[in-house]
Design an enzyme around this catalytic site. Structure first.
Site, mmCIF file in Angstrom:
data_model
loop_
_atom_site.group_PDB
_atom_site.id
_atom_site.type_symbol
_atom_site.label_atom_id
_atom_site.label_comp_id
_atom_site.label_asym_id
_atom_site.label_seq_id
_atom_site.Cartn_x
_atom_site.Cartn_y
_atom_site.Cartn_z
ATOM 1 N N ARG A 121 0.840 -1.221 0.000
ATOM 2 C CA ARG A 121 0.000 0.000 0.000
ATOM 3 C C ARG A 121 0.863 1.255 0.000
ATOM 4 N NH1 ARG A 121 -1.824 2.081 4.481
ATOM 5 N NH2 ARG A 121 -2.069 0.099 5.549
ATOM 6 N N TYR A 172 -17.398 13.159 -16.749
ATOM 7 C CA TYR A 172 -17.917 11.788 -16.643
ATOM 8 C C TYR A 172 -18.954 11.726 -15.498
ATOM 9 C CZ TYR A 172 -17.952 6.960 -15.015
ATOM 10 O OH TYR A 172 -18.364 5.731 -14.567
ATOM 11 N N LYS A 179 -9.054 3.091 -19.690
ATOM 12 C CA LYS A 179 -9.450 3.357 -21.074
ATOM 13 C C LYS A 179 -8.272 3.127 -22.029
ATOM 14 C CE LYS A 179 -13.369 4.339 -19.174
ATOM 15 N NZ LYS A 179 -13.107 4.836 -17.868
ATOM 16 N N ASP A 231 -8.307 16.196 -16.577
ATOM 17 C CA ASP A 231 -8.557 14.778 -16.820
ATOM 18 C C ASP A 231 -8.249 14.529 -18.299
ATOM 19 O OD1 ASP A 231 -9.680 12.299 -17.440
ATOM 20 O OD2 ASP A 231 -11.302 12.498 -15.984
HETATM 21 N N1 LCS Z 1 -12.602 10.237 -16.094
HETATM 22 C C1 LCS Z 1 -13.169 9.993 -17.286
HETATM 23 C C2 LCS Z 1 -13.048 11.011 -18.383
HETATM 24 C C3 LCS Z 1 -13.867 8.816 -17.498
HETATM 25 O O1 LCS Z 1 -14.413 8.602 -18.694
HETATM 26 C C4 LCS Z 1 -13.989 7.869 -16.437
HETATM 27 C C5 LCS Z 1 -14.744 6.611 -16.588
HETATM 28 C C6 LCS Z 1 -13.384 8.172 -15.201
HETATM 29 C C7 LCS Z 1 -12.684 9.367 -15.074
HETATM 30 C C8 LCS Z 1 -13.434 7.226 -14.042
HETATM 31 O O2 LCS Z 1 -12.532 6.205 -14.245
HETATM 32 P P1 LCS Z 1 -12.698 4.683 -13.695
HETATM 33 O O3 LCS Z 1 -12.840 4.769 -12.236
HETATM 34 O O4 LCS Z 1 -13.907 4.113 -14.342
HETATM 35 O O5 LCS Z 1 -11.410 4.051 -14.116
HETATM 36 N N2 LCS Z 1 -15.601 6.584 -17.705
HETATM 37 C C9 LCS Z 1 -16.461 5.654 -18.010
HETATM 38 C C10 LCS Z 1 -17.354 5.742 -19.075
HETATM 39 O O6 LCS Z 1 -17.484 6.704 -19.846
HETATM 40 N N3 LCS Z 1 -18.088 4.638 -19.149
HETATM 41 O O7 LCS Z 1 -17.799 3.777 -18.121
HETATM 42 C C11 LCS Z 1 -16.719 4.353 -17.320
#
Ligand code: LCS
Length: 394
Positions: free
Chosen positions: A57, A110, A207, A182
Site C-alpha cells: 500500500r 464523466y 481506457k 482529466d
Molecule cells: N474520467 C473519465 C473522463 C472517465 O471517462 C472515467 C470513466 C473516469 C474518469 C473514471 O474512471 P474509472 O474509475 O472508471 O477508471 N468513464 C467511463 C465511461 O465513460 N463509461 O464507463 C466508465
C-alpha cells in the site's frame, strides 16, 4: 540514452532490463510485504517510505515502474497509481481541499465524477462549484479565497466539448491555485496538458492507456513536491492502490499506445464522416470534423482527434434505442478506449447521475449516443451502423 521520440519513450521509457536474467518484460512483485534487513533499517524506512519497500500500500517495485512511466509520458516529475480513475479523482480532491474549501469544476464531466462531486465530496464540507469552463468569466467569478483548484475534462465525456486549457490555467495561476486536467480521452500521445498550464494531470487508465478492456486503474502526475506529498499521504491513508498485476498489465498496454491511438483516430474519422453524411443522423460531435464547434481550439491543443464520437439520430431517444439494440459488431456497453467498439446512451447510462436540468444545460440530450470506435475494420462498423439505422427507419 535520451529518447527523442514519444514512441520510443512508450516502448522503452523507464524500463530497466533485469540484469540478472535479461528479462525484457518487467517483473511482477505480488508481495504484500517486504522483509527489513534489520530493526534499524525498518525504522529508517518508516521515516522515509519512498526510499525502499515496506508494504505494497505504501510502495511496490512493479507499481513504481508504472508511476515513473506515466510521469515521463506527461513530462511531469511525479506519478501515482490508483485502483481506478475515480480513486485518483477522489485522492486529488481530498488531498488538496478540505472542510470550508471550494473547488471549481467543469459542468460537463464523466457521470461518475459528477456523482462523486455531488454526493461524497460535499459531505466532507467541500463546496463544489459547477461552471461552464468555455466561459472564462464564469470561471473567474466562481473562484474566491476558499478555492483550491479547478478541475476540467477535455474533450468532455460525453459531448466532446473542448476546453481552452491555457485560458483556464491563466485564471488558476492568477489566483495561486491548481488546474487539474482529466486527460483520459486523449492520453499523453494526443495531448499534453502540462504544455497548456495544467499542474496536475489524471487518467482513467482503464481506457486507452490499458487499451484492452481488461483492467480498471487510475493515474495522476504532477510537478510540485508538496502536491505529490499530499497525494502520497492519501494513497497510504485511504489505500485505493492499483494491484501489482494490474500495474503490469497497464505497462504492457502503454507500450502499444501510439499504434492503437493512430488506428483509433483513423477509424473514428472514417466513421464520423460516414455519420455526418447519413440521412438518419441529425448531428455529429467529433473533434476531427471541421463542423465541431471548437475545431480550431482542438487543432491547437491536440495532435489527433481521438476515438470517441457523440451523435444524435433523427427520432431521438426511441430511434437511438433501436439502433443500440440492433448492432452486432459494436457492443452495447459503457467504458471507452477499448479495442472493441462500444456504443452507449449517456443520459440513461454513464451520465444517469446528472439531473434532468443538468443534462439539458450541458447538451447531453435524450437522443445523444456515444460511440467509442475500436480497432475493427471501419467498413464492418459502417455496415453494422447502416443496418441498425435501417431498423430504426433511417
Ligand atoms: N474520467 C473519465 C473522463 C472517465 O471517462 C472515467 C470513466 C473516469 C474518469 C473514471 O474512471 P474509472 O474509475 O472508471 O477508471 N468513464 C467511463 C465511461 O465513460 N463509461 O464507463 C466508465
Amino acid at each position: 540514452m535520451e529518447h527523442k521520440h514519444f514512441q520510443t519513450l512508450l516502448v522503452h521509457g523507464e524500463h530497466v532490463l533485469d540484469s540478472a536474467t535479461g528479462a525484457i518484460a518487467p517483473p511482477i512483485y505480488p508481495s504484500s510485504t517486504f522483509a527489513f534487513k534489520s530493526a534499524d533499517q525498518g525504522a529508517e524506512l518508516f521515516r522515509s517510505p519512498l526510499d525502499g519497500y515496506i508494504y505494497t500500500r505504501m510502495g511496490n517495485p512493479t507499481i513504481d515502474i508504472l508511476r515513473n512511466k506515466i510521469a515521463l509520458l506527461e513530462e511531469q516529475k511525479h506519478g501515482l497509481a490508483f485502483a481506478s480513475g475515480m480513486a485518483a479523482i477522489h485522492a486529488i480532491l481530498v488531498a488538496l481541499a478540505g472542510s470550508g474549501d471550494s473547488v471549481v469544476i467543469s459542468d460537463t464531466v464523466y457521470g461518475g465524477t459528477a456523482a462523486l462531486c455531488n454526493r461524497t465530496i460535499p459531505n466532507m464540507g467541500i463546496d463544489m462549484r459547477w461552471v461552464d469552463c468555455n466561459n472564462p468569466d464564469e470561471v473567474e467569478k466562481a473562484v474566491d479565497k476558499t478555492t483550491k483548484l479547478i478541475f476540467v475534462e477535455t474533450p468532455a465525456n460525453p459531448t466532446m466539448k473542448i476546453i481552452d486549457m491555457k485560458a483556464i490555467a491563466d485564471i488558476a495561476h492568477k489566483h495561486g491555485i491548481y488546474l487539474v486536467v482529466d486527460n483520459t480521452f486523449q492520453t499523453p500521445y494526443l495531448q499534453k496538458p502540462k504544455r497548456f498550464g495544467a499542474d496536475i494531470v489524471m487518467h482513467s487508465a482503464t481506457k486507452y492507456l490499458g487499451g484492452h478492456g481488461d483492467l480498471v486503474a487510475g493515474l495522476v502526475t504532477c510537478d510540485d513536491d508538496d502536491v505529490f506529498t499530499e497525494l502520497y499521504r492519501v494513497v497510504c491513508d485511504i489505500g485505493g492502490i492499483i494491484s501489482p498485476f494490474n500495474a503490469w498489465l497497464l505497462l504492457r498496454g502503454i507500450k502499444t499506445l501510439h499504434v492503437r491511438m493512430d488506428a483509433h483516430c483513423k477509424n473514428a474519422m472514417k466513421i464520423a464522416e460516414f455519420l455526418e453524411e447519413h440521412p438518419a443522423v441529425e448531428t455529429v460531435w467529433y473533434p476531427g470534423l471541421k463542423s465541431h464547434p471548437q475545431y480550431e481550439l482542438g487543432q491547437k491543443q491536440m495532435t489527433g482527434p481521438g476515438g470517441v464520437i457523440a451523435f444524435e439520430v433523427k427520432g431521438g431517444k426511441e430511434a437511438g434505442k433501436i439502433i443500440m439494440d440492433s448492432v452486432h459488431v459494436c457492443t452495447l456497453a459503457v467504458s471507452l478506449g477499448d479495442i472493441d467498439t462500444l456504443i452507449q446512451h449517456p443520459a440513461s447510462m454513464t451520465h444517469s447521475a446528472y439531473s434532468k436540468e443538468d443534462l439539458e444545460k450541458t447538451g447531453i440530450s435524450p437522443g445523444l449516443i456515444r460511440l467509442s470506435v475500436g480497432l475493427e475494420h471501419p467498413d464492418d462498423l459502417i455496415e453494422d451502423l447502416k443496418q441498425a439505422f435501417k431498423k430504426a427507419g433511417g
